[in-house]
Design an enzyme around this catalytic site. Structure first.
Site, PDB file in Angstrom:
ATOM      1  N   ARG A  31       0.836  -1.212   0.000  1.00 30.96           N
ATOM      2  CA  ARG A  31       0.000   0.000   0.000  1.00 30.96           C
ATOM      3  C   ARG A  31       0.867   1.258   0.000  1.00 30.96           C
ATOM      4  O   ARG A  31       1.049   1.902  -1.024  1.00 30.96           O
ATOM      5  CB  ARG A  31      -0.939  -0.045   1.223  1.00 30.96           C
ATOM      6  CG  ARG A  31      -2.112   0.922   1.143  1.00 30.96           C
ATOM      7  CD  ARG A  31      -1.795   2.343   1.501  1.00 30.96           C
ATOM      8  NE  ARG A  31      -1.296   2.505   2.860  1.00 30.96           N
ATOM      9  CZ  ARG A  31      -0.811   3.658   3.324  1.00 30.96           C
ATOM     10  NH1 ARG A  31      -0.739   4.717   2.549  1.00 30.96           N
ATOM     11  NH2 ARG A  31      -0.354   3.734   4.567  1.00 30.96           N
ATOM     12  N   ASP A  32       1.446   1.589   1.121  1.00 32.19           N
ATOM     13  CA  ASP A  32       2.219   2.826   1.216  1.00 32.19           C
ATOM     14  C   ASP A  32       3.414   2.813   0.272  1.00 32.19           C
ATOM     15  O   ASP A  32       3.790   3.842  -0.296  1.00 32.19           O
ATOM     16  CB  ASP A  32       2.683   3.008   2.667  1.00 32.19           C
ATOM     17  CG  ASP A  32       3.323   4.351   2.907  1.00 32.19           C
ATOM     18  OD1 ASP A  32       2.879   5.336   2.292  1.00 32.19           O
ATOM     19  OD2 ASP A  32       4.274   4.419   3.701  1.00 32.19           O
ATOM     20  N   HIS A 223       5.903   5.071  12.306  1.00 32.06           N
ATOM     21  CA  HIS A 223       6.000   4.934  10.847  1.00 32.06           C
ATOM     22  C   HIS A 223       7.080   5.901  10.364  1.00 32.06           C
ATOM     23  O   HIS A 223       6.841   7.085  10.211  1.00 32.06           O
ATOM     24  CB  HIS A 223       4.630   5.275  10.231  1.00 32.06           C
ATOM     25  CG  HIS A 223       4.575   5.127   8.744  1.00 32.06           C
ATOM     26  ND1 HIS A 223       3.829   4.137   8.140  1.00 32.06           N
ATOM     27  CD2 HIS A 223       5.148   5.826   7.741  1.00 32.06           C
ATOM     28  CE1 HIS A 223       3.952   4.252   6.821  1.00 32.06           C
ATOM     29  NE2 HIS A 223       4.749   5.271   6.555  1.00 32.06           N
ATOM     30  N   HIS A 225      10.316   7.330   7.987  1.00 32.85           N
ATOM     31  CA  HIS A 225      10.921   7.413   6.652  1.00 32.85           C
ATOM     32  C   HIS A 225      12.404   7.724   6.816  1.00 32.85           C
ATOM     33  O   HIS A 225      12.812   8.372   7.780  1.00 32.85           O
ATOM     34  CB  HIS A 225      10.233   8.493   5.821  1.00 32.85           C
ATOM     35  CG  HIS A 225       8.896   8.077   5.292  1.00 32.85           C
ATOM     36  ND1 HIS A 225       8.231   8.756   4.310  1.00 32.85           N
ATOM     37  CD2 HIS A 225       8.099   7.040   5.623  1.00 32.85           C
ATOM     38  CE1 HIS A 225       7.078   8.157   4.045  1.00 32.85           C
ATOM     39  NE2 HIS A 225       6.970   7.111   4.837  1.00 32.85           N
ATOM     40  N   CYS A 256       6.398   9.344  -0.157  1.00 33.51           N
ATOM     41  CA  CYS A 256       5.123  10.029  -0.032  1.00 33.51           C
ATOM     42  C   CYS A 256       4.862  10.745  -1.339  1.00 33.51           C
ATOM     43  O   CYS A 256       5.659  11.578  -1.757  1.00 33.51           O
ATOM     44  CB  CYS A 256       5.141  11.025   1.118  1.00 33.51           C
ATOM     45  SG  CYS A 256       3.646  12.027   1.114  1.00 33.51           S
ATOM     46  N   ASN A 265      10.327   4.764   2.591  1.00 27.72           N
ATOM     47  CA  ASN A 265       9.932   4.244   3.887  1.00 27.72           C
ATOM     48  C   ASN A 265      11.121   3.526   4.520  1.00 27.72           C
ATOM     49  O   ASN A 265      12.012   3.045   3.827  1.00 27.72           O
ATOM     50  CB  ASN A 265       8.825   3.200   3.698  1.00 27.72           C
ATOM     51  CG  ASN A 265       7.489   3.817   3.378  1.00 27.72           C
ATOM     52  OD1 ASN A 265       6.971   4.614   4.144  1.00 27.72           O
ATOM     53  ND2 ASN A 265       6.924   3.454   2.231  1.00 27.72           N
TER      54      ASN A 265
HETATM   55 MG    MG Z   1       5.321   5.823   4.549  1.00 24.90          MG
END
Ligand code: MG
Length: 314
Positions: A31-32, A223, A225, A256, A265
């Site tokens: 997903r991300d 979360h 990065h 992002c 990430n």
């Molecule tokens: Mg992320």
């Protein structure tokens, strides 16, 4: 004004036998990771990715997003992907921005969702073209339905540690939004360093501020990065504070799509390497994960940003 509820039992529990120091990794690459990549993978490849991640020991794999396909075309086939991975013995949460997305996610079999808010107004406008107030209304409506339906809900907070437009972010505002989401009944909160500017000291102070405000540690995830190379150090600071859930993306894919300065990430490969080095069992087979990361980044036509994946495949 809604009544403040206590968060129930931790929504994320380490694998049986993993020990009290075990952590849970929330894998976000399908997903991300993929939503931020310019190369679009087809549904077959996404399903293969989720199957591979499950096979190497991932237990929570964010499978897709029910946002508007014109805004995030990479996620347009999330319903198909979610349905096709439904028989795997893993949790496959999906991102849901509003009730329309919720209905689509539920129709595809979702039992596990995530809503999201931005701490800053600028990112909210840039991210979804909606004010924070409108985002809060949408998310609250989704959470109310989900709780009533017995669906598990994670809340994401974006821009917790810094914003490319607004600069430093107010810790008080992070605490206020965390308390707001908690009052809706979310099970779990993920603190997003959306542009990767956090430092370990900042992680420590924000986690402490949330705990002081009554957010239980088992309900907090980080979360991170790796824009400034601090993601692993930030996880370490979180571990020292008692955080036990960390988001990561195989090979470090993603970033992002709306924050130009964001690189990848935190790579799951790097996270597993560090945790295993600390004697913390992750349940993930690192060699298998690195193979998966190499395969995934080949599919995307790029190299892994993960130092560990790069070193182990040299
Ligand atoms: Mg992320």
């Amino acid at each position: 004004m809604s009544t403040v509820r206590t968060v129930g039992l931790p929504d994320v529990v380490p694998a049986p036998g993993a020990g009290r120091d075990a952590v849970e990794i929330w894998e976000v690459s399908p997903r991300d990771g993929l939503q931020a990549e310019s190369t679009r993978l087809d549904a077959d490849t996404k399903v293969a990715l989720i199957q591979r991640l499950a096979a190497v020991g991932a237990r929570i794999i964010e499978a897709g997003s029910f946002v508007r396909p014109d805004r995030v075309p990479q996620m347009a086939d999330s319903a198909e992907v979610l349905q096709r991975v439904s028989t795997l013995p893993v949790r496959t949460p999906v991102l849901v921005p509003n009730l329309r997305g919720y209905d689509l996610a539920r129709a595809a079999g979702a039992e596990d969702i995530a809503v999201f808010l931005s701490v800053t107004e600028s990112f909210s406008q840039q991210n979804l073209g909606a004010s924070r107030e409108r985002m809060e209304e949408s998310a609250q409506a989704v959470v109310a339905r989900a709780i009533a339906d017995g669906v598990r809900v994670r809340g994401y907070l974006s821009m917790v540690f810094g914003d490319p437009w607004e600069g430093p972010v107010s810790t008080a505002e992070v605490v206020r939004l965390a308390a707001t989401m908690r009052s809706w009944g979310i099970h779990h909160l993920s603190l997003g360093d959306t542009i990767g500017v956090a430092t370990p000291g900042q992680v420590r102070s924000i986690v402490r501020a949330l705990v002081a405000d009554g957010i239980p540690l088992p309900g907090i995830a980080l979360h991170m990065h790796d824009t400034y190379g601090m993601a692993a150090a930030n996880v370490y600071a979180g571990l020292e504070e008692g955080v036990r859930v960390f988001d990561a993306s195989a090979g470090g894919v993603g970033g992002c799509p709306f924050a130009k300065s964001a690189t990848g990430n935190l790579a799951t490969d790097d996270l597993v390497w560090m945790l295993e080095g600390l004697g913390i069992r992750t349940g993930i087979d690192l060699d298998g994960l690195v193979e998966t990361s190499a395969w995934l980044t080949r599919e995307l036509g790029k190299a892994p940003t993960s130092r560990v994946a790069t070193a182990l495949t040299r």
